[in-house]
Design an enzyme around this catalytic site. Structure first.
Site, PDB file in Angstrom:
ATOM      1  N   HIS A 243       1.575  -5.003  -8.304  1.00 55.36           N
ATOM      2  CA  HIS A 243       2.432  -4.466  -9.370  1.00 55.36           C
ATOM      3  C   HIS A 243       2.202  -4.794 -10.943  1.00 55.36           C
ATOM      4  CE1 HIS A 243       4.379  -1.708  -6.931  1.00 55.36           C
ATOM      5  NE2 HIS A 243       4.465  -2.176  -5.767  1.00 55.36           N
TER       6      HIS A 243
HETATM    7  C1  BDR Z   1       8.320  -3.254  -9.633  1.00 54.07           C
HETATM    8  O1  BDR Z   1       9.698  -3.830  -8.734  1.00 54.07           O
HETATM    9  C2  BDR Z   1       9.842  -5.262  -7.746  1.00 54.07           C
HETATM   10  O2  BDR Z   1       9.927  -5.044  -6.410  1.00 54.07           O
HETATM   11  C3  BDR Z   1       7.824  -5.574  -8.597  1.00 54.07           C
HETATM   12  O3  BDR Z   1       7.769  -6.878  -9.182  1.00 54.07           O
HETATM   13  C4  BDR Z   1       7.633  -4.924  -9.372  1.00 54.07           C
HETATM   14  O4  BDR Z   1       8.283  -4.812 -10.474  1.00 54.07           O
HETATM   15  C5  BDR Z   1       7.687  -2.490  -8.374  1.00 54.07           C
HETATM   16  O5  BDR Z   1       8.686  -1.057  -8.410  1.00 54.07           O
END
Ligand code: BDR
Ligand code: CA
Length: 313
Positions: A243
């Protein structure tokens, strides 16, 4: 154009770690002024340690790290150890950091930096819940006009939710903060799940990180190996979504991403859909656009950029 001055606001997290490494590997495009840490994937004490571990992994103990808010504005903290492991950075065995955190609170650092630097010369890059940024905006409303851009990872439209059926984790953890940020009037670019679920670390992409043969390359392969197990089971996809590096990749190669300037509002009231990003993708309202909401990404270009840049560290 010179390197863009940024503050990364983060809750590491393996994908946060890769986003930070990508920034540190790209000094011609990114001038990382400081890292502000927030509670999110794991509690603040751990996200703070993890941010410093990542700086030391990149041989950059000189980076300034500031501790921020340890809980959301209006609700208790929700964490994601089920994704990131007990430490938040499970996978590689990184040594405890010897770097110290700065004395200034992250919120004050954000305010001071935006007031000190020329107007519209600093970009904020939130990779976790938006508590620090919203608290800074609330404490010092004058900073909103001084922000060059906020480029954040959060929310979803077509992909809807990953922590609840309706909400993405970063927005869900602190929707009140998200609402403040989405309404602050600063230029806003959003990397939602619609984009990040296309940034899948397939086996060949993971192998490419490991093949770098460097401590950074091997650590990144071990990080992505770790959350891969969970995500493969959850999504049934050929690899886990990476992400947060979408944010720093956008600063380096914006042409890898495409999206729409639309209105996005945050649901804060409903128990069922709390933290939902209500994105007017089809422009069916006359609410004014407040975000460049990304929808697509050149995944091969993104992973080629990552492998190339991480190879520099
Ligand atoms: C986001 O949530 C976290 O678990 C990850 O680091 C990312 O920023 C994805 O939904
Ligand atoms: Ca994150």
């Amino acid at each position: 154009m010179g390197a863009r001055k940024i503050i990364i606001d983060t809750d590491p997290g393996q994908d946060d770690a890769v986003a930070i490494l990508l920034a540190l590997a790209s000094p011609e495009a990114i001038d990382l002024l400081g890292i502000t840490v927030v509670a999110g994937n794991v509690p603040l004490a751990l996200t703070s340690i993890n941010a410093r571990k990542v700086c030391e992994l990149a041989n950059r103990p000189d980076v300034q790290v500031f501790d921020g808010c340890d809980r959301p504005m209006a609700h208790s903290l929700v964490t994601a150890e089920h994704v990131h492991g007990k430490t938040g950075l499970n996978g590689p065995d990184l040594p405890s950091p010897s770097m110290q955190v700065q004395e200034t609170h992250a919120v004050d650092y954000i305010i001071h930096t935006l007031r000190r630097e020329p107007p519209n010369s600093v970009t904020l890059c939130p990779l976790g819940p938006l508590t620090n940024i919203a608290t800074a905006l609330q404490k010092a409303p004058d900073i909103a006009d001084r922000i060059q851009e906020i480029v954040l990872m959060g929310g979803a439209y077509f992909e809807v939710g990953n922590i609840t059926p309706a909400a993405e984790f970063n927005i869900y953890v602190d929707p009140e903060a998200a609402q403040i940020v989405f309404q602050c009037g600063a230029p806003l670019t959003v990397m939602p799940l619609d984009v990040t679920h296309k940034a899948l670390v397939t086996k060949p992409r993971n192998d490419a990180f490991r093949a770098l043969g460097t401590p950074v390359g091997v650590a990144v392969a071990e990080m992505t190996d770790f959350f891969e197990r969970f995500d493969r089971e959850k999504y049934g996809s050929d690899g886990a979504p990476l992400h947060d590096p979408c944010v720093t990749a956008y600063l380096i190669r914006p042409e890898l991403f495409s999206g729409r300037k639309i209105n996005v509002e945050i649901e804060t009231q409903s128990d069922l859909t709390r933290g939902m990003t209500v994105a007017d993708w089809w422009r069916v309202t006359d609410r004014p656009a407040n975000a460049l909401f990304m929808g697509d990404l050149d995944a091969d270009g993104f992973f080629a950029l990552l492998a190339d840049r991480l190879g520099r560290l």
